[in-house]
Design a protein around this motif. Structure first.
Motif, PDB file in Angstrom:
ATOM      1  N   ASN A 134       0.821  -1.210   0.000  1.00  0.00           N
ATOM      2  CA  ASN A 134       0.000   0.000   0.000  1.00  0.00           C
ATOM      3  C   ASN A 134       0.857   1.263   0.000  1.00  0.00           C
ATOM      4  O   ASN A 134       0.592   2.198  -0.752  1.00  0.00           O
ATOM      5  N   ARG A 135       1.883   1.280   0.842  1.00  0.00           N
ATOM      6  CA  ARG A 135       2.715   2.485   0.994  1.00  0.00           C
ATOM      7  C   ARG A 135       3.424   2.813  -0.312  1.00  0.00           C
ATOM      8  O   ARG A 135       3.367   3.938  -0.810  1.00  0.00           O
ATOM      9  N   GLU A 136       4.056   1.794  -0.884  1.00  0.00           N
ATOM     10  CA  GLU A 136       4.819   2.013  -2.107  1.00  0.00           C
ATOM     11  C   GLU A 136       3.897   2.361  -3.280  1.00  0.00           C
ATOM     12  O   GLU A 136       4.183   3.263  -4.069  1.00  0.00           O
ATOM     13  N   GLY A 137       2.785   1.665  -3.375  1.00  0.00           N
ATOM     14  CA  GLY A 137       1.855   1.904  -4.477  1.00  0.00           C
ATOM     15  C   GLY A 137       1.211   3.273  -4.401  1.00  0.00           C
ATOM     16  O   GLY A 137       1.102   3.983  -5.411  1.00  0.00           O
ATOM     17  N   LEU A 138       0.802   3.664  -3.200  1.00  0.00           N
ATOM     18  CA  LEU A 138       0.146   4.967  -3.070  1.00  0.00           C
ATOM     19  C   LEU A 138       1.146   6.111  -3.229  1.00  0.00           C
ATOM     20  O   LEU A 138       0.783   7.183  -3.723  1.00  0.00           O
ATOM     21  N   ALA A 139       2.401   5.885  -2.852  1.00  0.00           N
ATOM     22  CA  ALA A 139       3.418   6.923  -3.084  1.00  0.00           C
ATOM     23  C   ALA A 139       3.555   7.185  -4.586  1.00  0.00           C
ATOM     24  O   ALA A 139       3.667   8.341  -5.021  1.00  0.00           O
ATOM     25  N   PRO A 167     -11.334   3.240  -2.025  1.00  0.00           N
ATOM     26  CA  PRO A 167     -11.238   1.951  -1.322  1.00  0.00           C
ATOM     27  C   PRO A 167      -9.794   1.604  -0.928  1.00  0.00           C
ATOM     28  O   PRO A 167      -9.565   1.000   0.127  1.00  0.00           O
ATOM     29  N   GLN A 168      -8.828   1.987  -1.764  1.00  0.00           N
ATOM     30  CA  GLN A 168      -7.448   1.623  -1.431  1.00  0.00           C
ATOM     31  C   GLN A 168      -6.929   2.414  -0.238  1.00  0.00           C
ATOM     32  O   GLN A 168      -6.145   1.888   0.563  1.00  0.00           O
ATOM     33  N   MET A 169      -7.348   3.664  -0.121  1.00  0.00           N
ATOM     34  CA  MET A 169      -6.943   4.462   1.049  1.00  0.00           C
ATOM     35  C   MET A 169      -7.481   3.812   2.330  1.00  0.00           C
ATOM     36  O   MET A 169      -6.797   3.802   3.366  1.00  0.00           O
ATOM     37  N   ALA A 170      -8.685   3.263   2.257  1.00  0.00           N
ATOM     38  CA  ALA A 170      -9.249   2.575   3.436  1.00  0.00           C
ATOM     39  C   ALA A 170      -8.387   1.365   3.789  1.00  0.00           C
ATOM     40  O   ALA A 170      -8.075   1.127   4.958  1.00  0.00           O
ATOM     41  N   ASN A 171      -7.981   0.612   2.779  1.00  0.00           N
ATOM     42  CA  ASN A 171      -7.096  -0.534   3.020  1.00  0.00           C
ATOM     43  C   ASN A 171      -5.782  -0.085   3.644  1.00  0.00           C
ATOM     44  O   ASN A 171      -5.283  -0.703   4.586  1.00  0.00           O
ATOM     45  N   GLY A 176      -2.288   0.124   8.628  1.00  0.00           N
ATOM     46  CA  GLY A 176      -1.411   0.956   9.443  1.00  0.00           C
ATOM     47  C   GLY A 176      -0.479   1.870   8.672  1.00  0.00           C
ATOM     48  O   GLY A 176       0.511   2.370   9.233  1.00  0.00           O
ATOM     49  N   VAL A 177      -0.752   2.117   7.400  1.00  0.00           N
ATOM     50  CA  VAL A 177       0.101   3.012   6.615  1.00  0.00           C
ATOM     51  C   VAL A 177      -0.192   4.466   7.000  1.00  0.00           C
ATOM     52  O   VAL A 177      -1.358   4.857   7.103  1.00  0.00           O
ATOM     53  N   ASP A 178       0.872   5.237   7.206  1.00  0.00           N
ATOM     54  CA  ASP A 178       0.717   6.665   7.475  1.00  0.00           C
ATOM     55  C   ASP A 178       0.526   7.379   6.134  1.00  0.00           C
ATOM     56  O   ASP A 178       1.467   7.481   5.345  1.00  0.00           O
TER      57      ASP A 178
END
Lengths: 210, 210
Positions: A134-139, A167-171, A176-178
């Motif tokens: 999630n962290r790497e993808g959303l960055a 939906p991905q931000m909710a995941n 626990g991603v900041d």
């Protein structure tokens, strides 16, 4: 129409938002993914991948894969459009949606995390894996829209990109991603969540919510 | 146009086939994924995900994500079409393509396998993981087109589905998956590989092939 889903599935969540934006209603047929209901033979007969969502349209046709369903909804119910008109802009929106739908979501879904556990990976490392994806993808997603005008991912109206982002931000938060540094993603998420179509599609508003 | 890719990347391979089918040429700019060249700052500036392919069109626009690039090519260069006309048929083709592009390929790509190794997963289990993702995903793909007329995935002409299938079959074999039972996939693959556009896009025909 009937939508086979699960309240917490982010792929089903994308389709729920699309239906709401288009002003369409569907009967919701929940399949409890943690209980393995998506692997029942009757369900596999309509969705051989054993994934949600599946959309059954009134004439009986069966559609799978959330982005294919959303493109179909957009082609058959034009307003409001979920993709821009210009081909290059469409490509930008699709690339953002695919960055989530291909490169983030499937790497952190239930099936993959279960497989990690089967390999003997300890629980805290499984959680780290999901957070990493999630962290790497959303960055990367933040970089993709950093110079795009808001408040949505691409301009002043929601597109397929926002349907994937929310939906991905909710995941991400669940793992626990900041997300505080993703200012454009947060701006787009806030604009989307202020709309009734997005609010009504939220997991905790679904009949099978726990 | 310039296509940033890597001879063995199945996502870049999809785009190479699309360009060939459309009769378009692009300068090929290889990035050696195993040497990490996709993470060079200059490349991340145009593709924040650090993935291939990236297409730079002549006017300077940058397109990422193979399926978004293929949809753009199809919208801007209509012949031959890579999607059917009918919305439901388009949804079927897209669902097949996404079943590979979302649910098989990213789960077995270099980045995920490297992450497994970092977790201390032994090499034979990493190989099993890659084989599992391919075997399970392609079994679902076989079911998706079992009742479709051939010889291609969807009828008598190649579509976006075949563009995703052919590279993934190569991956499956590379990971030791027995594909003999996938009779419809094999039929479609054979029909595709008999076409020059597919043959010329093969990894071993690329300038950076090892």
């Amino acid at each position: 129409m009937k939508l086979h889903g699960y309240f917490r599935s982010s792929a089903a969540y994308r389709v729920r938002i699309a239906l709401n934006l288009k002003g369409l209603t569907a009967e919701h047929l929940p399949h409890h993914l943690r209980k393995g209901e998506q692997s029942a033979p009757a369900y596999l007969a309509i969705n051989p991948q054993g994934l949600v969502p599946t959309l059954e349209e009134d004439a009986g046709a069966v559609l799978t894969q959330s982005l294919a369903i959303i493109e179909w909804l957009d082609e058959t119910h034009r307003n409001p459009p979920l993709l821009p008109q210009d081909p290059l802009r469409r490509a930008k929106v699709r690339a953002f949606a695919l960055a989530i739908a291909c490169d983030v979501h499937p790497v952190q879904n239930l099936k993959v995390l279960a497989r990690l556990r089967q390999l003997g990976v300890p629980e805290e490392k499984v959680a780290e894996w999901a957070a990493w994806a999630n962290r790497e993808g959303l960055a990367a997603c933040e970089a993709l829209i950093k110079h795009e005008q808001g408040p949505f991912c691409f301009g002043d109206k929601p597109t397929m990109a926002d349907l994937c982002l929310v939906p991905q931000m909710a995941n991400a938060r669940r793992f626990g991603v900041d997300v505080a540094s993703f200012s454009r993603l947060l701006e787009a998420e806030a604009a989307a969540k202020a709309m009734q179509a997005f609010a009504d599609a939220a997991p905790d508003r679904q009949p099978d919510a726990e």
